[in-house]
Design a protein around this motif. Structure first.
Motif, PDB file in Angstrom:
ATOM      1  N   ILE A   1      14.930  74.619 -41.327  1.00  0.00           N
ATOM      2  CA  ILE A   1      16.208  75.083 -41.021  1.00  0.00           C
ATOM      3  C   ILE A   1      17.024  73.975 -40.479  1.00  0.00           C
ATOM      4  O   ILE A   1      16.647  73.270 -39.891  1.00  0.00           O
ATOM      5  CB  ILE A   1      15.977  76.169 -39.680  1.00  0.00           C
ATOM      6  N   MET A   2      18.407  74.303 -41.037  1.00  0.00           N
ATOM      7  CA  MET A   2      19.234  73.122 -40.532  1.00  0.00           C
ATOM      8  C   MET A   2      20.568  73.799 -39.825  1.00  0.00           C
ATOM      9  O   MET A   2      20.957  74.657 -40.210  1.00  0.00           O
ATOM     10  CB  MET A   2      19.740  72.138 -41.671  1.00  0.00           C
ATOM     11  N   ILE A   3      21.126  72.979 -39.001  1.00  0.00           N
ATOM     12  CA  ILE A   3      22.259  73.636 -38.169  1.00  0.00           C
ATOM     13  C   ILE A   3      23.339  72.370 -38.413  1.00  0.00           C
ATOM     14  O   ILE A   3      24.328  72.592 -39.090  1.00  0.00           O
ATOM     15  CB  ILE A   3      22.082  73.695 -36.728  1.00  0.00           C
ATOM     16  N   ASP A   4      23.284  71.457 -37.681  1.00  0.00           N
ATOM     17  CA  ASP A   4      24.460  70.348 -37.872  1.00  0.00           C
ATOM     18  C   ASP A   4      24.199  69.454 -39.090  1.00  0.00           C
ATOM     19  O   ASP A   4      25.435  68.900 -39.710  1.00  0.00           O
ATOM     20  CB  ASP A   4      24.491  69.410 -36.593  1.00  0.00           C
ATOM     21  N   GLY A   5      23.173  69.084 -39.555  1.00  0.00           N
ATOM     22  CA  GLY A   5      23.019  68.367 -40.626  1.00  0.00           C
ATOM     23  C   GLY A   5      23.206  66.728 -40.269  1.00  0.00           C
ATOM     24  O   GLY A   5      23.482  66.022 -41.058  1.00  0.00           O
ATOM     25  N   THR A   6      23.438  66.668 -38.829  1.00  0.00           N
ATOM     26  CA  THR A   6      23.601  65.137 -38.721  1.00  0.00           C
ATOM     27  C   THR A   6      22.826  64.346 -37.723  1.00  0.00           C
ATOM     28  O   THR A   6      22.864  63.297 -37.043  1.00  0.00           O
ATOM     29  CB  THR A   6      25.037  64.954 -38.096  1.00  0.00           C
ATOM     30  N   GLY A   7      21.716  64.844 -37.526  1.00  0.00           N
ATOM     31  CA  GLY A   7      20.646  64.544 -36.766  1.00  0.00           C
ATOM     32  C   GLY A   7      20.671  64.634 -35.183  1.00  0.00           C
ATOM     33  O   GLY A   7      19.998  64.161 -34.334  1.00  0.00           O
ATOM     34  N   MET A   8      21.776  65.746 -34.673  1.00  0.00           N
ATOM     35  CA  MET A   8      21.672  65.934 -33.363  1.00  0.00           C
ATOM     36  C   MET A   8      21.097  67.134 -32.690  1.00  0.00           C
ATOM     37  O   MET A   8      20.800  67.073 -31.663  1.00  0.00           O
ATOM     38  CB  MET A   8      23.315  66.054 -33.000  1.00  0.00           C
ATOM     39  N   CYS A   9      20.813  68.148 -33.553  1.00  0.00           N
ATOM     40  CA  CYS A   9      20.355  69.460 -32.985  1.00  0.00           C
ATOM     41  C   CYS A   9      18.996  69.508 -32.901  1.00  0.00           C
ATOM     42  O   CYS A   9      18.443  70.187 -31.926  1.00  0.00           O
ATOM     43  CB  CYS A   9      21.012  70.458 -33.656  1.00  0.00           C
ATOM     44  N   GLY A  10      18.386  68.772 -33.717  1.00  0.00           N
ATOM     45  CA  GLY A  10      16.753  68.711 -33.990  1.00  0.00           C
ATOM     46  C   GLY A  10      16.133  70.007 -34.321  1.00  0.00           C
ATOM     47  O   GLY A  10      15.022  69.992 -34.529  1.00  0.00           O
ATOM     48  N   GLY A  11      16.954  70.737 -35.003  1.00  0.00           N
ATOM     49  CA  GLY A  11      16.371  72.266 -35.631  1.00  0.00           C
ATOM     50  C   GLY A  11      15.606  71.872 -36.851  1.00  0.00           C
ATOM     51  O   GLY A  11      14.663  72.683 -37.266  1.00  0.00           O
ATOM     52  N   CYS A  12      16.030  70.718 -37.644  1.00  0.00           N
ATOM     53  CA  CYS A  12      15.280  70.241 -38.612  1.00  0.00           C
ATOM     54  C   CYS A  12      13.880  69.624 -38.516  1.00  0.00           C
ATOM     55  O   CYS A  12      13.431  68.935 -39.643  1.00  0.00           O
ATOM     56  CB  CYS A  12      15.952  69.559 -39.745  1.00  0.00           C
ATOM     57  N   ARG A  13      13.443  69.350 -37.161  1.00  0.00           N
ATOM     58  CA  ARG A  13      12.411  68.305 -37.095  1.00  0.00           C
ATOM     59  C   ARG A  13      11.196  68.674 -37.723  1.00  0.00           C
ATOM     60  O   ARG A  13      10.772  69.873 -37.754  1.00  0.00           O
ATOM     61  CB  ARG A  13      12.349  68.027 -35.615  1.00  0.00           C
TER      62      ARG A  13
ATOM     63  N   LYS B   1      10.426  63.426 -37.505  1.00  0.00           N
ATOM     64  CA  LYS B   1      11.320  63.064 -38.460  1.00  0.00           C
ATOM     65  C   LYS B   1      12.334  64.140 -38.482  1.00  0.00           C
ATOM     66  O   LYS B   1      12.097  65.493 -38.465  1.00  0.00           O
ATOM     67  CB  LYS B   1      10.842  62.823 -39.559  1.00  0.00           C
ATOM     68  N   PHE B   2      13.576  63.828 -38.573  1.00  0.00           N
ATOM     69  CA  PHE B   2      14.566  64.963 -38.856  1.00  0.00           C
ATOM     70  C   PHE B   2      14.943  64.855 -40.374  1.00  0.00           C
ATOM     71  O   PHE B   2      15.154  63.975 -40.910  1.00  0.00           O
ATOM     72  CB  PHE B   2      16.025  64.447 -38.176  1.00  0.00           C
ATOM     73  N   VAL B   3      14.920  66.026 -41.029  1.00  0.00           N
ATOM     74  CA  VAL B   3      14.738  66.266 -42.475  1.00  0.00           C
ATOM     75  C   VAL B   3      16.374  66.087 -42.958  1.00  0.00           C
ATOM     76  O   VAL B   3      16.460  65.341 -44.053  1.00  0.00           O
ATOM     77  CB  VAL B   3      14.561  67.495 -42.896  1.00  0.00           C
ATOM     78  N   CYS B   4      17.452  66.314 -42.099  1.00  0.00           N
ATOM     79  CA  CYS B   4      18.503  66.223 -42.476  1.00  0.00           C
ATOM     80  C   CYS B   4      19.052  64.635 -42.623  1.00  0.00           C
ATOM     81  O   CYS B   4      19.979  64.426 -43.544  1.00  0.00           O
ATOM     82  CB  CYS B   4      19.756  66.868 -41.665  1.00  0.00           C
ATOM     83  N   VAL B   5      18.613  63.793 -41.775  1.00  0.00           N
ATOM     84  CA  VAL B   5      19.197  62.353 -41.671  1.00  0.00           C
ATOM     85  C   VAL B   5      18.068  61.466 -42.432  1.00  0.00           C
ATOM     86  O   VAL B   5      18.227  60.376 -43.315  1.00  0.00           O
ATOM     87  CB  VAL B   5      19.607  61.868 -40.533  1.00  0.00           C
TER      88      VAL B   5
HETATM   89 FE1  FES Z   1      20.402  69.317 -36.414  1.00  0.00          FE
HETATM   90 FE2  FES Z   1      18.710  67.891 -38.611  1.00  0.00          FE
HETATM   91  S1  FES Z   1      20.049  69.794 -38.844  1.00  0.00           S
HETATM   92  S2  FES Z   1      19.005  67.531 -36.592  1.00  0.00           S
END
Ligand code: FES
Ligand code: FAD
Ligand code: MG
Length: 282
Positions: A215-227, A235-239
Motif C-alpha cells: 500500500i502506498m500513499i505519498d510515494g516519496t518515502g515520508m508516510c511509511g505506509g509501504c514499509r 525498506k520503503f518500497v516507493c523509494v
Molecule cells: Fe509513503 Fe512509501 S508510500 S513512504
C-alpha cells in the motif's frame, strides 16, 4: 494535462490506457511507476506501473485491473478525459544488464509490469524465458506481446483452460533443475505467488528479483505506509524499490499489512457501486 488518448479493455476487468504526459514519457525507465488520483478533492492516491512509454508521442501506457473503488472509477474514464493528478516517474528502475538466461515470471495482472522488464532484458542481449499464468484463460493478458519478446513462452492456467495446467512454480522448478540453470529470475504477481516463486529458486541459488505491491500513499518515502522488511533492514518500497531480492523479503509480514484496510476498502467500493446503480436507474 494527463489526457487519456486511448482506452482498451484487455479482459473482463483489465484495461489499457495511453495517457499524454510528455515529461514522464521522457524520463521513465522499466520498473518505475506513477501515482495517480482520480477524483479531485478527497480521492485516494494509487500506484500503477508504467507499462510502456513513447517519448515521441509524449505518452505513457498503464494497464490496470479494476479491483476496488479507485481502479473502478479509473475504468469509467474515457478517451478525452483528463486524470486530475498524476505523479512520476517514481521508484528505482530495474537493473538491466546482460546476465545470460533470465526467466521472467508473471502472474495475473503482474504480466503488465513484467512486460517492459522482459523487453529491456531481451534488448540487453539476454536469453529470455517467460512463464505467464492466471487462474483461467479469461484472465490471461498480453500473450501476443510476451510471445514477441520471449525466446520461450510457457503459459500456465490453474484450471487447465489454456496452456499447461498448474502453477507458474512448476515450470520455474523444471528450469532451475536444468543444467545450466537460469542466471536470474524476475517474478511479478500476487504476493503469495512471489513468495512461493522465491522459495522455488532459493534451493538452486538463482538470484531472484520481485516487485512489491505494498500500500502506498505519498510515494516519496515520508508516510511509511509501504514499509517492508528485507533481510534485517526496513525498506520503503516507493523509494528503495519496488524491486528487491526475493530471497530476503518478509512476505508474511507484507501480506498481513496489505490486508489491513480490507473492510474499509470493501465498504467504500460497495457504497460507490450503490451510487452508480441508483444513478443508472434514475
Ligand atoms: Fe509513503 Fe512509501 S508510500 S513512504
Ligand atoms: P481497493 O479495494 O481500495 O484495494 C484493493 C487492494 O489493492 C487492497 O487490498 C490492497 O492490497 C491494494 N491497495 C489498495 N490501496 C492501495 C494503495 N493506495 N497503494 C497500493 N495498493 C493499494 N495494479 C494494477 O492493476 N496494475 C499495475 O500496473 C499496478 N502496479 C503497481 C505498482 C506498484 C509499485 C504498487 C505498489 C501497486 C501496483 N498495483 C498495480 C496495485 C494497485 O495499486 C492496486 O490494485 C490499487 O491501489 C487498488 O485500489 P482500489 O481503490 O481500486 O482497490
Ligand atoms: Mg481503494
Amino acid at each position: 494535462m494527463n489526457k487519456i488518448l486511448k482506452k482498451e479493455q484487455l479482459s473482463d476487468q483489465v484495461y489499457r490506457m495511453q495517457i499524454a504526459t510528455p515529461l514522464i514519457a521522457n524520463e521513465c525507465k522499466p520498473g518505475q511507476f506513477i501515482i495517480l488520483q482520480v477524483d479531485d478533492d478527497f480521492g485516494e492516491r494509487i500506484p500503477l506501473t508504467i507499462a510502456d512509454a513513447n517519448p515521441d508521442a509524449g505518452s505513457i501506457t498503464i494497464i490496470f485491473q479494476s479491483v476496488g473503488r479507485t481502479t473502478h472509477l479509473l475504468a469509467e474514464m474515457n478517451v478525452g478525459d483528463s486524470i486530475p493528478d498524476l505523479l512520476g516517474p517514481l521508484g528505482q528502475p530495474t537493473h538491466i544488464e546482460k546476465f545470460g538466461h533470465v526467466v521472467c515470471v508473471g502472474g495475473g495482472i503482474g504480466v503488465a509490469p513484467l512486460h517492459p522488464i522482459a523487453k529491456a532484458m531481451k534488448a540487453a542481449g539476454n536469453k529470455v524465458t517467460i512463464i505467464m499464468g492466471a487462474r483461467n484463460k479469461s484472465l490471461l493478458i498480453m500473450e501476443d506481446e510476451m510471445r514477441e519478446i520471449a525466446d520461450e513462452l510457457i503459459v500456465m492456467s490453474d484450471d487447465g483452460s489454456y496452456g499447461r495446467q498448474g502453477l507458474v512454480t512448476v515450470p520455474l522448478k523444471e528450469l532451475c533443475e536444468q543444467s545450466p540453470k537460469p542466471d536470474m529470475a524476475v517474478i511479478i504477481g500476487p504476493p503469495i505467488m512471489m513468495k512461493f516463486g522465491a522459495e522455488t529458486t532459493r534451493p538452486y541459488a538463482v538470484p531472484t528479483v520481485v516487485s512489491l505491491n505494498t500500500i502506498m500513499i505519498d510515494g516519496t518515502g515520508m508516510c511509511g505506509g509501504c514499509r517492508v522488511t528485507v533481510g534485517d533492514e526496513t525498506k520503503f518500497v516507493c523509494v528503495d524499490g519496488p524491486e528487491f531480492d526475493g530471497h530476503l523479503v518478509d512476505f508474511d509480514n507484507m501480506i498481513k499489512r496489505l490486508g489491513a484496510y480490507k473492510d474499509i476498502e470493501k465498504k467504500d467500493h460497495d457504497e460507490h457501486h450503490c451510487k452508480l446503480d441508483a444513478a443508472a436507474k434514475s
